[in-house]
Structure formats: structure tokens, C-alpha cells
Design a protein around this motif. Sequence first.
Motif, short mmCIF file in Angstrom:
data_model
loop_
_atom_site.label_atom_id
_atom_site.label_comp_id
_atom_site.label_asym_id
_atom_site.label_seq_id
_atom_site.Cartn_x
_atom_site.Cartn_y
_atom_site.Cartn_z
N GLY A 51 3.80 -7.94 18.08
CA GLY A 51 4.31 -7.99 19.44
C GLY A 51 5.74 -7.55 19.59
N VAL A 52 6.25 -6.78 18.62
CA VAL A 52 7.63 -6.29 18.66
C VAL A 52 7.61 -4.77 18.75
N GLN A 53 8.33 -4.23 19.73
CA GLN A 53 8.40 -2.78 19.88
C GLN A 53 9.45 -2.24 18.91
N LEU A 54 8.99 -1.42 17.97
CA LEU A 54 9.87 -0.88 16.93
C LEU A 54 9.58 0.61 16.78
N SER A 55 10.62 1.42 16.86
CA SER A 55 10.45 2.87 16.69
C SER A 55 10.97 3.28 15.31
N SER A 56 10.64 4.48 14.90
CA SER A 56 11.09 4.97 13.59
C SER A 56 12.61 5.05 13.53
N ALA A 57 13.26 5.24 14.70
CA ALA A 57 14.73 5.31 14.73
C ALA A 57 15.37 3.96 14.43
N ASP A 58 14.60 2.88 14.59
CA ASP A 58 15.12 1.54 14.30
C ASP A 58 15.08 1.21 12.82
N ILE A 59 14.41 2.06 12.03
CA ILE A 59 14.22 1.79 10.60
C ILE A 59 15.12 2.71 9.78
N VAL A 60 16.04 2.12 9.03
CA VAL A 60 16.92 2.90 8.15
C VAL A 60 16.11 3.43 6.98
N LEU A 105 0.63 -5.64 2.48
CA LEU A 105 0.24 -4.52 3.33
C LEU A 105 -0.51 -3.52 2.45
N PRO A 106 -1.76 -3.19 2.78
CA PRO A 106 -2.55 -2.28 1.95
C PRO A 106 -1.80 -0.99 1.63
N GLU A 107 -1.91 -0.54 0.38
CA GLU A 107 -1.20 0.65 -0.09
C GLU A 107 -2.18 1.80 -0.29
N THR A 108 -1.84 2.95 0.23
CA THR A 108 -2.69 4.13 0.07
C THR A 108 -1.85 5.30 -0.44
N THR A 109 -2.48 6.23 -1.11
CA THR A 109 -1.78 7.40 -1.64
C THR A 109 -1.26 8.27 -0.49
N GLY A 110 0.01 8.66 -0.60
CA GLY A 110 0.60 9.53 0.41
C GLY A 110 0.87 8.86 1.73
N GLU A 111 0.95 7.55 1.75
CA GLU A 111 1.15 6.83 3.00
C GLU A 111 2.56 7.06 3.57
N ASN A 112 2.69 6.84 4.86
CA ASN A 112 3.98 6.88 5.54
C ASN A 112 4.38 5.43 5.79
N THR A 113 5.27 4.89 4.95
CA THR A 113 5.61 3.47 5.04
C THR A 113 6.33 3.12 6.34
N VAL A 114 7.09 4.08 6.87
CA VAL A 114 7.77 3.82 8.15
C VAL A 114 6.73 3.59 9.25
N HIS A 115 5.70 4.45 9.26
CA HIS A 115 4.62 4.28 10.25
C HIS A 115 3.89 2.96 10.03
N THR A 116 3.66 2.61 8.77
CA THR A 116 2.99 1.35 8.46
C THR A 116 3.75 0.16 9.02
N VAL A 117 5.07 0.20 8.88
CA VAL A 117 5.91 -0.91 9.37
C VAL A 117 5.91 -0.96 10.89
N THR A 118 5.94 0.20 11.56
CA THR A 118 5.91 0.20 13.02
C THR A 118 4.58 -0.35 13.55
N VAL A 119 3.49 -0.04 12.85
CA VAL A 119 2.18 -0.58 13.24
C VAL A 119 2.18 -2.09 13.08
N LEU A 120 2.73 -2.58 11.97
CA LEU A 120 2.82 -4.02 11.74
C LEU A 120 3.63 -4.68 12.85
N ALA A 121 4.76 -4.08 13.21
CA ALA A 121 5.60 -4.65 14.27
C ALA A 121 4.84 -4.73 15.59
N THR A 122 4.06 -3.71 15.91
CA THR A 122 3.27 -3.71 17.14
C THR A 122 2.28 -4.86 17.13
N LYS A 123 1.62 -5.08 15.98
CA LYS A 123 0.67 -6.19 15.86
C LYS A 123 1.36 -7.54 16.05
#
Length: 242
Positions: A104-113, A84-102
Motif C-alpha cells: 500500500g505504499v507508492q514507490l517509484s524507481s526514482a525513490d530507490i538508490v 522474495l522469490p529470486e529469478t535469473t535476470g530479475e530486475n530487483t528495483v522492479h521487484t521492490v516497487t511491486v512489493l511496496a505496492t502490495k
Amino acid sequence: MRREMALYMAELREYRQEMSEWRSDVHKRLDSLERRIELVEQRQENPPSSPKVAELEMVVSQLKSELNDRDQEALLTDLDVGNLPETTGENTVHTVTVLATKLGVQLSSADIVFAERVGAVERSPTGDVTAAEERRARRIVVRLARRDLRDELLQAARVRRTLSSTDLGAPGAPRRVYVNERLTRANRALFHQAREECRRLQWRYSWTKRGRIFVRLADGKPVHAIRTEADLTRVFNSANVG
């Protein structure tokens, strides 16, 4: 839903505390046994091949294996995400939710510890951190609130094996994004060895399931579980003889 989540998190904290106490006790036992082996060998009261030393070494090996199994159980809601491309100051939780959407899995930030990069940042020969598009992205470890979510993401990733960084809108050359179970350090090293042996001997399949490592020569052939380096020798050498 909030009450259920609060109860779940309380149970999870209690389980982690129990695991921490158990691991501490096992480490103490391992240290004690290893000291005893060293003393026996240093004093030369028994030769290294004596039954007493062999028995102590077997006990140490069993305890290490048991400790690794318990550590692996603690990772049953975790994922290992690579490329997964890495950028300075990234929000990894958001990155993971975007990946999940791609996937086909609905994942919210509350689902990520938690979701965080691990490993050292790649640096250039001069000691400077290389440009984001030039350096290799560190993998992301993700802990989800529930095991069924992790299993759903793993299944979706197996279906969409060709998902690449380009599909996520990342710049640069496309790289295949992988989503795997998170393994302990010992199991990760063992799985790497198993895959190398499969490549060398042209075995078709190597995979993990719930932290366990499996290999198979081809369709219709027996499935072999790999738990130790001795299993590698037994499985692949016996296959060569066959």
C-alpha cells in the motif's frame, strides 16, 4: 523537485565521504591499539590482567562500538527484505516497487538508490546452481532516497505481517515475506542472539528501532536495550534470577 533531489544527493555524497574518512581514521587507531596490546602481552612486561592492558582493551572496545554506531547511522535509509522469490535476470528495483505496492505504499524507481541481492547463491551438492524454485532466495538490501519512505514501508510491513510470496504472484510454496531495518553485521549477529534468548526463555518481544535492539518479557514489563553481549548476560541472567 529535481533541484531538491540533486541537492540531497550531493549532501549524501559529502556525508559518505566524511564517513569514509572517519572510518579510515578509526580503523588506523584500532590497529595501532591492538598492536600495542599484542606487544605488551608478547613481551610480558605486564601480566594480561594488568591495568594498562585492561585500559587498552577497554579503549579498543569503545572504538569498535563507536565505529559500529556510525556504520549503523549510515544505514538509516536502508531495508532488508527476505523471502522474495529470486529469478535469473530479475530486475530487483522492479521487484521492490511491486512489493511496496502490495504493502500500500507508492514507490517509484526514482525513490530507490539501489536494490540488490546479497549473499552466496545456493548450490547443489554437485556444485550446480539449484533450480530457482528449489533454492532459497537471497535477501535484498534496499537503499531509499529518503528516511520517511523507509519508515512508511516498515510501518506498512508491520500492519501486513501475513504478506507471502504467493501474494506477489510467485510460484512455489508460500513463504512469508519480511521487511526489516538493515543492520550492521555486528548488530545483526547481536539481534540473532537476542531472539534466540527470547525463544529459549519465552520472552514475547524482540525488535529493532533505528538500528537499536530491544527486548521485553511481556506486556507491562520493562523494555531492555541490548547494545553488547554483556547486555545479553545482564538482562537475561537477571531475569532468570528474578
